[in-house]
Design a protein around this motif. Sequence first.
Motif, PDB file in Angstrom:
ATOM      1  N   ARG A  67       0.623  -1.703   0.174  1.00  0.00           N
ATOM      2  CA  ARG A  67      -0.152   0.349   0.549  1.00  0.00           C
ATOM      3  C   ARG A  67       0.694   1.397  -0.071  1.00  0.00           C
ATOM      4  O   ARG A  67       0.913   2.347  -0.369  1.00  0.00           O
ATOM      5  CB  ARG A  67      -0.960   0.253   1.182  1.00  0.00           C
ATOM      6  CG  ARG A  67      -2.546  -0.865   0.907  1.00  0.00           C
ATOM      7  CD  ARG A  67      -3.312  -0.565   2.285  1.00  0.00           C
ATOM      8  NE  ARG A  67      -2.237  -0.572   3.451  1.00  0.00           N
ATOM      9  CZ  ARG A  67      -2.088  -1.706   4.347  1.00  0.00           C
ATOM     10  NH1 ARG A  67      -2.241  -2.819   4.152  1.00  0.00           N
ATOM     11  NH2 ARG A  67      -1.927  -1.229   5.622  1.00  0.00           N
ATOM     12  N   LEU A  68       1.595   1.198   1.274  1.00  0.00           N
ATOM     13  CA  LEU A  68       2.787   2.236   1.256  1.00  0.00           C
ATOM     14  C   LEU A  68       3.929   2.108  -0.410  1.00  0.00           C
ATOM     15  O   LEU A  68       5.050   1.076  -0.052  1.00  0.00           O
ATOM     16  CB  LEU A  68       3.707   2.836   2.065  1.00  0.00           C
ATOM     17  CG  LEU A  68       2.236   2.906   2.949  1.00  0.00           C
ATOM     18  CD1 LEU A  68       3.558   2.914   4.561  1.00  0.00           C
ATOM     19  CD2 LEU A  68       2.288   5.021   2.974  1.00  0.00           C
ATOM     20  N   ALA A  69       3.924   2.649  -1.606  1.00  0.00           N
ATOM     21  CA  ALA A  69       4.921   2.930  -2.129  1.00  0.00           C
ATOM     22  C   ALA A  69       6.278   3.347  -1.585  1.00  0.00           C
ATOM     23  O   ALA A  69       5.977   4.184  -1.005  1.00  0.00           O
ATOM     24  CB  ALA A  69       4.293   2.962  -3.601  1.00  0.00           C
ATOM     25  N   PRO A  70       7.180   2.550  -2.439  1.00  0.00           N
ATOM     26  CA  PRO A  70       8.569   3.494  -2.785  1.00  0.00           C
ATOM     27  C   PRO A  70       8.206   4.768  -2.900  1.00  0.00           C
ATOM     28  O   PRO A  70       8.520   5.244  -4.121  1.00  0.00           O
ATOM     29  CB  PRO A  70       9.381   2.599  -3.364  1.00  0.00           C
ATOM     30  CG  PRO A  70       8.781   1.152  -3.257  1.00  0.00           C
ATOM     31  CD  PRO A  70       7.757   1.444  -3.057  1.00  0.00           C
ATOM     32  N   GLY A  71       9.396   5.574  -2.260  1.00  0.00           N
ATOM     33  CA  GLY A  71       8.887   7.057  -2.838  1.00  0.00           C
ATOM     34  C   GLY A  71       8.004   7.963  -2.301  1.00  0.00           C
ATOM     35  O   GLY A  71       7.774   8.968  -1.534  1.00  0.00           O
ATOM     36  N   THR A  72       6.871   7.034  -1.738  1.00  0.00           N
ATOM     37  CA  THR A  72       6.559   8.064  -0.817  1.00  0.00           C
ATOM     38  C   THR A  72       6.524   9.055   0.367  1.00  0.00           C
ATOM     39  O   THR A  72       6.807   8.010   1.271  1.00  0.00           O
ATOM     40  CB  THR A  72       4.402   7.455   0.314  1.00  0.00           C
ATOM     41  OG1 THR A  72       4.911   5.988  -1.034  1.00  0.00           O
ATOM     42  CG2 THR A  72       3.234   7.523   0.535  1.00  0.00           C
ATOM     43  N   LYS A  73       6.272  10.026   0.240  1.00  0.00           N
ATOM     44  CA  LYS A  73       6.141  10.665   1.365  1.00  0.00           C
ATOM     45  C   LYS A  73       5.688  10.646   3.200  1.00  0.00           C
ATOM     46  O   LYS A  73       4.464  10.215   2.719  1.00  0.00           O
ATOM     47  CB  LYS A  73       6.225  12.632   0.860  1.00  0.00           C
ATOM     48  CG  LYS A  73       7.134  12.782   0.036  1.00  0.00           C
ATOM     49  CD  LYS A  73       6.440  14.033  -0.227  1.00  0.00           C
ATOM     50  CE  LYS A  73       7.672  14.815  -1.597  1.00  0.00           C
ATOM     51  NZ  LYS A  73       7.214  16.132  -1.943  1.00  0.00           N
ATOM     52  N   LEU A  74       6.392  10.634   4.193  1.00  0.00           N
ATOM     53  CA  LEU A  74       6.053  10.636   5.534  1.00  0.00           C
ATOM     54  C   LEU A  74       5.676  11.829   5.973  1.00  0.00           C
ATOM     55  O   LEU A  74       6.599  11.801   7.223  1.00  0.00           O
ATOM     56  CB  LEU A  74       6.715   9.179   5.884  1.00  0.00           C
ATOM     57  CG  LEU A  74       6.092   7.608   5.214  1.00  0.00           C
ATOM     58  CD1 LEU A  74       7.183   7.151   6.240  1.00  0.00           C
ATOM     59  CD2 LEU A  74       5.088   7.961   5.393  1.00  0.00           C
ATOM     60  N   ARG A 106      15.465  12.441   4.792  1.00  0.00           N
ATOM     61  CA  ARG A 106      16.631  13.601   4.426  1.00  0.00           C
ATOM     62  C   ARG A 106      16.800  14.770   4.711  1.00  0.00           C
ATOM     63  O   ARG A 106      15.550  15.127   5.031  1.00  0.00           O
ATOM     64  CB  ARG A 106      15.825  13.301   2.764  1.00  0.00           C
ATOM     65  CG  ARG A 106      15.366  12.270   2.303  1.00  0.00           C
ATOM     66  CD  ARG A 106      14.567  12.437   0.634  1.00  0.00           C
ATOM     67  NE  ARG A 106      13.252  12.946   1.214  1.00  0.00           N
ATOM     68  CZ  ARG A 106      12.049  12.522   0.555  1.00  0.00           C
ATOM     69  NH1 ARG A 106      12.012  13.481  -0.622  1.00  0.00           N
ATOM     70  NH2 ARG A 106      10.860  14.049   1.300  1.00  0.00           N
ATOM     71  N   PRO A 107      17.475  15.294   4.852  1.00  0.00           N
ATOM     72  CA  PRO A 107      18.342  16.652   5.455  1.00  0.00           C
ATOM     73  C   PRO A 107      17.138  17.838   4.719  1.00  0.00           C
ATOM     74  O   PRO A 107      17.007  17.621   3.699  1.00  0.00           O
ATOM     75  CB  PRO A 107      19.362  16.939   5.374  1.00  0.00           C
ATOM     76  CG  PRO A 107      19.828  15.607   5.259  1.00  0.00           C
ATOM     77  CD  PRO A 107      18.797  14.892   3.994  1.00  0.00           C
ATOM     78  N   ASN A 108      16.226  18.105   6.191  1.00  0.00           N
ATOM     79  CA  ASN A 108      15.349  19.218   5.618  1.00  0.00           C
ATOM     80  C   ASN A 108      13.980  19.145   4.394  1.00  0.00           C
ATOM     81  O   ASN A 108      13.558  19.740   3.175  1.00  0.00           O
ATOM     82  CB  ASN A 108      15.697  20.458   4.722  1.00  0.00           C
ATOM     83  CG  ASN A 108      17.052  20.982   5.423  1.00  0.00           C
ATOM     84  OD1 ASN A 108      16.992  21.063   6.514  1.00  0.00           O
ATOM     85  ND2 ASN A 108      18.219  21.688   4.937  1.00  0.00           N
ATOM     86  N   ALA A 111      10.588  13.009   5.686  1.00  0.00           N
ATOM     87  CA  ALA A 111      11.190  10.727   5.562  1.00  0.00           C
ATOM     88  C   ALA A 111      10.084  10.552   4.611  1.00  0.00           C
ATOM     89  O   ALA A 111       9.010  11.171   4.229  1.00  0.00           O
ATOM     90  CB  ALA A 111      10.287  10.423   7.112  1.00  0.00           C
ATOM     91  N   MET A 112      10.890   9.864   3.301  1.00  0.00           N
ATOM     92  CA  MET A 112      10.044   9.062   2.681  1.00  0.00           C
ATOM     93  C   MET A 112      10.345   7.229   2.822  1.00  0.00           C
ATOM     94  O   MET A 112      10.897   7.145   3.130  1.00  0.00           O
ATOM     95  CB  MET A 112      10.452   9.516   1.199  1.00  0.00           C
ATOM     96  CG  MET A 112      11.570   9.068   0.126  1.00  0.00           C
ATOM     97  SD  MET A 112      11.892   9.710  -0.888  1.00  0.00           S
ATOM     98  CE  MET A 112      13.449   8.753  -1.444  1.00  0.00           C
ATOM     99  N   VAL A 113       9.123   6.445   2.197  1.00  0.00           N
ATOM    100  CA  VAL A 113       9.729   5.382   1.993  1.00  0.00           C
ATOM    101  C   VAL A 113      10.769   4.756   1.391  1.00  0.00           C
ATOM    102  O   VAL A 113      10.845   5.932   0.672  1.00  0.00           O
ATOM    103  CB  VAL A 113       7.941   4.706   1.296  1.00  0.00           C
ATOM    104  CG1 VAL A 113       8.412   3.157   1.180  1.00  0.00           C
ATOM    105  CG2 VAL A 113       7.094   4.806   2.485  1.00  0.00           C
ATOM    106  N   ALA A 114      11.613   4.838   1.572  1.00  0.00           N
ATOM    107  CA  ALA A 114      12.648   4.116   0.451  1.00  0.00           C
ATOM    108  C   ALA A 114      13.046   3.473  -0.314  1.00  0.00           C
ATOM    109  O   ALA A 114      12.209   2.754  -0.729  1.00  0.00           O
ATOM    110  CB  ALA A 114      13.835   2.723   1.487  1.00  0.00           C
TER     111      ALA A 114
END
Length: 269
Positions: A67-74, A106-108, A111-114
Amino acid sequence: MPNSANSPLRKPRKPHTAAAAKAAAPARRPRAAVPAHRSEPPPSPADDADVETRIYRAVFDGVMSQRLAPGTKLPEAPLCELFGVSRAVVRKVLQKLAHDHIVQLRPNKGAMVAVPTREETQQIFEARRALEAAIVRLVAERATPANLKALRQQLRDEHQAMHRFDQPAWARLASAYHLRLAELSGNPILQRYLVEIVSRCSLIVAVHQPPGNAACEHDEHERIVECIEKGDADEAVRLMDEHLLDLERHLMLDKPSAQQDLARMLGLG
């Protein structure tokens, strides 16, 4: 001698010293201390641990079920709102997910799914084949009738999800099959390593798996269990290695899914 009848009456003088005044004053009851403000008691460490586990499991299960694809922002703010917690709690969980290679910080940018690279994909599958070869051999040597019954139930659950065309459930159960084998190996070290690798493989599959293809073939799972029942460790290991090689060969580069509602991807909506 002065006439007492004509002498003015004098009132007794009041004490003038502070000590005398204090002694003469009536005793006062001590006033109860009034708190500066009233608030709910702070959450206990056990409460914090419970909510951290819930957030971690929501993200982990979202990845495992694709359901959570890689690159999805958190983003932190929606996670705080969804779980009713502070940013400090969310950040702690995201750091643990990053440590387990499920999330990238990621700085500034947050987070995102790896998103695994091609090189990481090759390395992860190499490590997974080696781990699962050791696991399957141990299961074939140690499996009890109760263990085999649990594996058969796992296969039935997979079969039902596949025929319901329930892709998220099927993806989760396919991964759970491999994790169940690790559990039955009786080696908690191998089991812990496989949990991390399977979660990372789920990210890879979500990126590269062609649409409509199953991440794991149910029939291949069934043949491995048949070998385990016979105690044929060598054939079970061979089939597992072939199974994982097939999975890797069928991967293709694909773009991450479009951004969707975060609550739904976490299984909360």
